[in-house]
Write a protein that holds these residues in place. Structure first.
Motif, short mmCIF file in Angstrom:
data_model
loop_
_atom_site.label_atom_id
_atom_site.label_comp_id
_atom_site.label_asym_id
_atom_site.label_seq_id
_atom_site.Cartn_x
_atom_site.Cartn_y
_atom_site.Cartn_z
N LEU A 1 0.83 -1.20 0.00
CA LEU A 1 0.00 0.00 0.00
C LEU A 1 0.87 1.25 0.00
CD1 LEU A 1 -2.80 1.30 0.19
CD2 LEU A 1 -2.63 1.09 2.68
N ALA A 2 1.96 1.25 0.79
CA ALA A 2 2.85 2.41 0.82
C ALA A 2 3.55 2.61 -0.52
CB ALA A 2 3.88 2.22 1.95
N VAL A 3 3.91 1.53 -1.18
CA VAL A 3 4.55 1.64 -2.50
C VAL A 3 3.60 2.27 -3.50
CG1 VAL A 3 5.39 0.29 -4.46
CG2 VAL A 3 6.22 -0.20 -2.16
N VAL A 4 2.34 1.85 -3.48
CA VAL A 4 1.35 2.42 -4.41
C VAL A 4 1.16 3.91 -4.15
CG1 VAL A 4 -1.08 2.35 -5.09
CG2 VAL A 4 0.18 0.21 -4.71
N ILE A 5 1.06 4.29 -2.88
CA ILE A 5 0.89 5.72 -2.55
C ILE A 5 2.13 6.50 -2.95
CG2 ILE A 5 0.61 7.34 -0.64
CD1 ILE A 5 -1.03 5.20 0.81
N GLY A 6 3.32 5.94 -2.68
CA GLY A 6 4.55 6.63 -3.05
C GLY A 6 4.69 6.81 -4.54
N MET A 7 4.28 5.82 -5.32
CA MET A 7 4.35 5.95 -6.79
C MET A 7 3.42 7.05 -7.28
SD MET A 7 4.63 1.92 -7.87
CE MET A 7 4.53 2.30 -9.62
N ARG A 8 2.30 7.22 -6.63
CA ARG A 8 1.39 8.32 -7.01
C ARG A 8 2.05 9.67 -6.74
NH1 ARG A 8 -3.91 7.54 -8.00
NH2 ARG A 8 -4.40 9.59 -7.12
N PHE A 9 2.82 9.79 -5.66
CA PHE A 9 3.54 11.03 -5.39
C PHE A 9 4.54 11.34 -6.50
CE2 PHE A 9 2.90 10.45 -0.54
CZ PHE A 9 1.63 11.01 -0.65
N TYR A 10 5.27 10.29 -6.92
CA TYR A 10 6.31 10.49 -7.93
C TYR A 10 5.73 10.93 -9.28
CZ TYR A 10 10.21 8.60 -5.20
OH TYR A 10 11.20 8.42 -4.27
N HIS A 11 4.52 10.47 -9.59
CA HIS A 11 3.95 10.72 -10.91
C HIS A 11 2.93 11.86 -10.91
CE1 HIS A 11 5.59 6.62 -11.41
NE2 HIS A 11 5.77 6.98 -12.66
N ARG A 12 2.81 12.59 -9.83
CA ARG A 12 1.89 13.73 -9.82
C ARG A 12 2.53 14.94 -10.50
NH1 ARG A 12 -1.73 14.46 -4.32
NH2 ARG A 12 -3.07 12.65 -4.68
N SER A 13 1.68 15.72 -11.10
CA SER A 13 2.15 16.95 -11.77
C SER A 13 2.50 18.01 -10.71
CB SER A 13 1.06 17.50 -12.70
OG SER A 13 1.43 18.75 -13.21
N ASP A 14 3.56 18.77 -10.96
CA ASP A 14 3.97 19.81 -10.02
C ASP A 14 2.98 20.97 -9.96
OD1 ASP A 14 6.23 18.44 -9.31
OD2 ASP A 14 7.49 19.36 -10.87
N GLU A 15 2.02 20.98 -10.85
CA GLU A 15 1.01 22.04 -10.81
C GLU A 15 0.00 21.81 -9.68
OE1 GLU A 15 -0.77 22.10 -14.62
OE2 GLU A 15 1.04 22.81 -15.67
N ILE A 16 -0.08 20.59 -9.20
CA ILE A 16 -1.00 20.28 -8.09
C ILE A 16 -0.37 20.76 -6.79
CG2 ILE A 16 -2.20 18.43 -6.85
CD1 ILE A 16 -2.13 16.79 -9.39
N ARG A 17 -1.15 21.44 -5.99
CA ARG A 17 -0.64 22.02 -4.76
C ARG A 17 -0.28 20.93 -3.76
NH1 ARG A 17 -2.67 23.43 0.16
NH2 ARG A 17 -1.71 25.25 1.17
N ILE A 18 0.86 21.08 -3.08
CA ILE A 18 1.34 20.13 -2.08
C ILE A 18 0.78 20.53 -0.72
CG2 ILE A 18 3.37 19.13 -0.97
CD1 ILE A 18 4.96 19.79 -3.47
N PRO A 19 0.10 19.63 0.00
CA PRO A 19 -0.43 19.96 1.34
C PRO A 19 0.68 20.35 2.30
CG PRO A 19 -1.41 17.93 0.51
CD PRO A 19 -0.30 18.27 -0.42
N GLN A 20 0.32 21.14 3.29
CA GLN A 20 1.29 21.65 4.24
C GLN A 20 2.02 20.53 5.00
OE1 GLN A 20 1.94 24.97 3.27
NE2 GLN A 20 2.40 25.05 5.45
N ILE A 21 1.29 19.47 5.40
CA ILE A 21 1.91 18.41 6.17
C ILE A 21 2.98 17.69 5.36
CG2 ILE A 21 0.10 16.74 5.53
CD1 ILE A 21 0.44 15.52 8.33
N LEU A 22 2.68 17.50 4.06
CA LEU A 22 3.67 16.87 3.20
C LEU A 22 4.84 17.81 2.92
CD1 LEU A 22 1.41 14.98 0.60
CD2 LEU A 22 2.58 14.07 2.62
N ARG A 23 4.54 19.10 2.84
CA ARG A 23 5.61 20.07 2.60
C ARG A 23 6.57 20.12 3.80
NH1 ARG A 23 5.77 23.99 -1.15
NH2 ARG A 23 3.58 23.64 -1.66
#
Length: 400
Positions: A305-327
């Protein structure tokens, strides 16, 4: 000199009994003998039967089938006054003879907890040894099989204790008294078992509420664990920690998800192997190793499950705003991993650059978020696996 030798041979010949005398003895003893009536001239006194046991081999112990099989021989002894004779009437040296088990009265011991069918100890054509004073010695060898429920809580570091129960049907303590020759088995002929080590034996007699005596042949044994450590536990522990390397595998390879699923399937195979070796019952307890592997599978599923979530982070467009907690998480990661080397003449310049980076929120990308997420997952799952193994081994070795 030659005359003395002939004289000695003559004396030996005089004192030696003949086959006809032994035949005559057995005909005399067995003529009119009723093997259905127990020995004892005084019928108010029970027959005293002394029992011992020689253990030759531990043939089998099956946790799945709940079965124990041992090779050995009983040592049974009693006095039968009807079978006594005077040696002087039979050559002066006929002190013992042999008769069949089925020709005289014998205590017919029956297994009280058989694995298959009820079976008595001894066969009709086995020999018993008779002494001139009426003592009968019977040592029937056999393969003795009984039921034995295994306690696999601490498998493969478990210890087992099994009892083979025997009694004499139709007789109670008013007819037959069973005495033990020794409180333990005779182990002089024992051949060690490759899987189990016999650590203790006991031979006891218990009288139940019906005044029937039951013989308990108890074997305590411990499993030899070298094979299980090398072929089971070490591979499982290694697979658990190999699974952590998925977070160090470059995401560009495209093999992260396949790697995680492959290792998880390997853990599932080991779980299946262990379940095939253990009984399906849940009493008294399920093996702690089964629980450990179950937690390993839960942790492995969490890694997927963590690998799937991490891969979504890698392939997201930089135009999408990053939440504060992740930042904030990513900033901590960058501060720990991307500290530049400082030269004396560049201190002022670096300080100004730090201020610019902190003010520029757009400098953090989703790729940075993915890398930070990988490090957090690596640390979290590493701690989980370590704690799972520590709890398991502490529980095992405290009991041992």
């Amino acid at each position: 000199m030659l005359g003395k030798i002939w004289f000695l041979l003559f004396l030996l010949a005089v004192d030696c009994y003949t086959i006809n005398q032994e035949i005559s003895l057995q005909n005399t003893l067995l003529n009119g003998y009723n093997r259905r009536i127990r020995p004892g001239i005084d019928r108010s006194q029970p027959v005293k039967v002394t029992v011992g046991f020689n253990l030759v081999a531990l043939q089998e112990f099956s946790e799945t089938d709940g079965k124990i099989a041992v090779v050995g021989a009983f040592r049974i002894r009693w006095i039968d006054e009807k079978l006594a004779w005077n040696p002087a009437s039979y050559g002066n040296d006929l002190y013992s003879t042999k008769v069949f088990f089925g020709d005289i009265w014998v205590p017919k011991f029956v297994n009280l907890n058989p694995y298959h069918t009820l079976k008595r100890v001894g066969l009709d054509d086995m020999d018993c040894e008779l002494k001139y004073n009426g003592r009968v010695d019977f040592r029937p060898p056999d393969l003795f099989e009984s039921t034995c429920d295994a306690d696999v809580t601490y498998y493969p570091f478990d210890k087992q204790s099994c009892s083979l129960l025997y009694y004499i049907p139709g007789y109670n303590t008013a007819d037959v008294i069973i005495l033990t020759e020794s409180s333990n088995f005779n182990m002089n002929l024992y051949n060690p078992n490759g899987l189990w080590e016999v650590i203790d034996t006991s031979l006891t007699v218990e009288t139940n509420s019906f005044n029937v005596q039951i013989i308990h042949l108890t074997i305590s044994m411990t499993r030899r664990t070298t094979y299980y450590i090398a072929g089971l536990l070490l591979p499982i522990v290694l697979m658990n920690f190999i699974q952590l390397f998925v977070f160090l595998l470059p995401v560009e390879s495209g093999e992260r998800l396949g790697f995680s699923i492959t290792v998880l399937l390997a853990v599932a195979v080991f779980l299946t192997i262990i379940q095939d070796k253990l009984p399906e019952a849940s009493e008294p307890n399920v093996s702690l190793l089964t629980y450990k592997l179950l937690v390993d599978m839960i942790i492995g599923s969490g890694m997927i499950l963590a690998v799937v979530i991490g891969m979504r982070f890698y392939h997201r467009s930089d135009e999408i705003r990053i939440p504060q907690i992740l930042r904030g998480l990513t900033r901590c990661y960058l501060c720990c991993t991307q500290t530049p080397s400082i030269k004396p003449d560049e201190v002022v310049q670096i300080e100004s650059e730090k201020l610019d980076i902190e003010s520029d929120k757009s400098s953090i990308t989703w790729t940075d978020v993915g890398k930070a997420f990988d490090i957090v997952c690596l640390s979290l799952f590493f701690f989980s696996l370590v704690m799972n193994n520590i709890v398991y081994f502490i529980t095992i070795f405290v009991k041992i």
